[in-house]
Design a protein around this motif. Sequence first.
Motif, PDB file in Angstrom:
ATOM      1  N   GLU A   1       0.831  -1.194   0.000  1.00 13.46           N
ATOM      2  CA  GLU A   1       0.000   0.000   0.000  1.00 13.46           C
ATOM      3  C   GLU A   1       0.871   1.250   0.000  1.00 13.46           C
ATOM      4  O   GLU A   1       2.034   1.223   0.407  1.00 13.46           O
ATOM      5  N   LEU A   2       0.269   2.341  -0.467  1.00 15.95           N
ATOM      6  CA  LEU A   2       0.933   3.640  -0.499  1.00 15.95           C
ATOM      7  C   LEU A   2       0.201   4.566   0.455  1.00 15.95           C
ATOM      8  O   LEU A   2      -1.033   4.636   0.434  1.00 15.95           O
ATOM      9  N   ALA A   3       0.951   5.280   1.306  1.00 20.18           N
ATOM     10  CA  ALA A   3       0.327   6.132   2.319  1.00 20.18           C
ATOM     11  C   ALA A   3       1.010   7.496   2.367  1.00 20.18           C
ATOM     12  O   ALA A   3       2.157   7.661   1.948  1.00 20.18           O
ATOM     13  N   TRP A   4       0.248   8.476   2.889  1.00 21.15           N
ATOM     14  CA  TRP A   4       0.837   9.791   3.127  1.00 21.15           C
ATOM     15  C   TRP A   4       0.609  10.195   4.575  1.00 21.15           C
ATOM     16  O   TRP A   4      -0.271   9.672   5.253  1.00 21.15           O
ATOM     17  N   TYR A   5       1.422  11.129   5.051  1.00 18.32           N
ATOM     18  CA  TYR A   5       1.416  11.556   6.442  1.00 18.32           C
ATOM     19  C   TYR A   5       1.114  13.048   6.479  1.00 18.32           C
ATOM     20  O   TYR A   5       1.806  13.858   5.870  1.00 18.32           O
ATOM     21  N   GLU A   6       0.064  13.397   7.219  1.00 18.33           N
ATOM     22  CA  GLU A   6      -0.484  14.743   7.203  1.00 18.33           C
ATOM     23  C   GLU A   6       0.228  15.664   8.187  1.00 18.33           C
ATOM     24  O   GLU A   6       0.238  15.423   9.390  1.00 18.33           O
ATOM     25  N   ASN A   7       0.807  16.712   7.677  1.00 23.35           N
ATOM     26  CA  ASN A   7       1.476  17.745   8.462  1.00 23.35           C
ATOM     27  C   ASN A   7       0.395  18.624   9.156  1.00 23.35           C
ATOM     28  O   ASN A   7      -0.597  18.983   8.528  1.00 23.35           O
ATOM     29  N   PRO A   8       0.531  18.959  10.462  1.00 23.50           N
ATOM     30  CA  PRO A   8       1.712  18.783  11.314  1.00 23.50           C
ATOM     31  C   PRO A   8       1.641  17.583  12.274  1.00 23.50           C
ATOM     32  O   PRO A   8       2.616  17.272  12.947  1.00 23.50           O
ATOM     33  N   GLY A   9       0.500  16.922  12.372  1.00 26.65           N
ATOM     34  CA  GLY A   9       0.381  15.811  13.326  1.00 26.65           C
ATOM     35  C   GLY A   9       0.866  14.488  12.789  1.00 26.65           C
ATOM     36  O   GLY A   9       1.017  13.518  13.527  1.00 26.65           O
ATOM     37  N   TRP A  10       1.089  14.417  11.470  1.00 26.05           N
ATOM     38  CA  TRP A  10       1.605  13.246  10.774  1.00 26.05           C
ATOM     39  C   TRP A  10       0.676  12.038  10.868  1.00 26.05           C
ATOM     40  O   TRP A  10       1.111  10.909  10.993  1.00 26.05           O
ATOM     41  N   GLN A  11      -0.644  12.317  10.801  1.00 25.52           N
ATOM     42  CA  GLN A  11      -1.599  11.219  10.727  1.00 25.52           C
ATOM     43  C   GLN A  11      -1.398  10.473   9.406  1.00 25.52           C
ATOM     44  O   GLN A  11      -1.163  11.070   8.358  1.00 25.52           O
ATOM     45  N   ARG A  12      -1.544   9.167   9.466  1.00 22.12           N
ATOM     46  CA  ARG A  12      -1.301   8.321   8.297  1.00 22.12           C
ATOM     47  C   ARG A  12      -2.600   8.091   7.523  1.00 22.12           C
ATOM     48  O   ARG A  12      -3.638   7.764   8.106  1.00 22.12           O
ATOM     49  N   HIS A  13      -2.535   8.274   6.195  1.00 19.46           N
ATOM     50  CA  HIS A  13      -3.689   8.050   5.333  1.00 19.46           C
ATOM     51  C   HIS A  13      -3.265   7.154   4.167  1.00 19.46           C
ATOM     52  O   HIS A  13      -2.280   7.455   3.476  1.00 19.46           O
TER      53      HIS A  13
END
Length: 212
Positions: free
Chosen positions: A73-85
């Motif tokens: 799977e491919l995921a991204w991390y949301e700035n600034p809390g770095w939640q994974r999606h």
Amino acid sequence: MMSRLPVKSLPIGILVASLMQAAVAEGRQDVEAIDFQTHTIATGLKGGYQVLATDLNRDGKPDLLALASGLDELAWYENPGWQRHVIAADLSGLINLAAHDLDGDGIPELALASGFSTTPDKSSGEVSILTHQGDPTELWSIREIDRVPTSHRLRWIDPDGSGRKWLVNGPLVGPQAQPPEYRGRVSIFIYSPGGLEAIRRHRCRRRCRAWG
């Protein structure tokens, strides 16, 4: 419309030099030292291969995409809390990403190379375009636009200065290459800009050299 064009001698890499390091190497005294702190935002990225910084939710902050060849799977991390999606799942052989906003909505599309192997006979070499479906934190659509064995590097370029980006695909080796020497010619492919709905493949020859 996207059209695939094999091109020879097309420069696809950009070497980014650190001005800070250059200044320090020159012995300049007007450059203050910068201290960096490590923040671990993800672990378990088996075969971690690429990190790409780009704004994926239109909040003006650079988010992080983490590509790992050993994950499905491919995921991204949301700035600034770095939640994974998670962007896409059920993938294999992830090898490279490039981001560019094709439809002008402020969230980039992602060009993805997957199905990678160093041996052409074992590499499906999918090239796909991923697009968000309204909420970038949910799964994105994925559309395969081509298959080139050992597809390895994807980059968006503006070859004529018009602002319209073309996608470049640089395979690792040619289709006839075999270990251990992997000899053989390698074509580089470009995909012409246009909408995402109609994608056609064209093969050009000498006239493509104008892009080199």
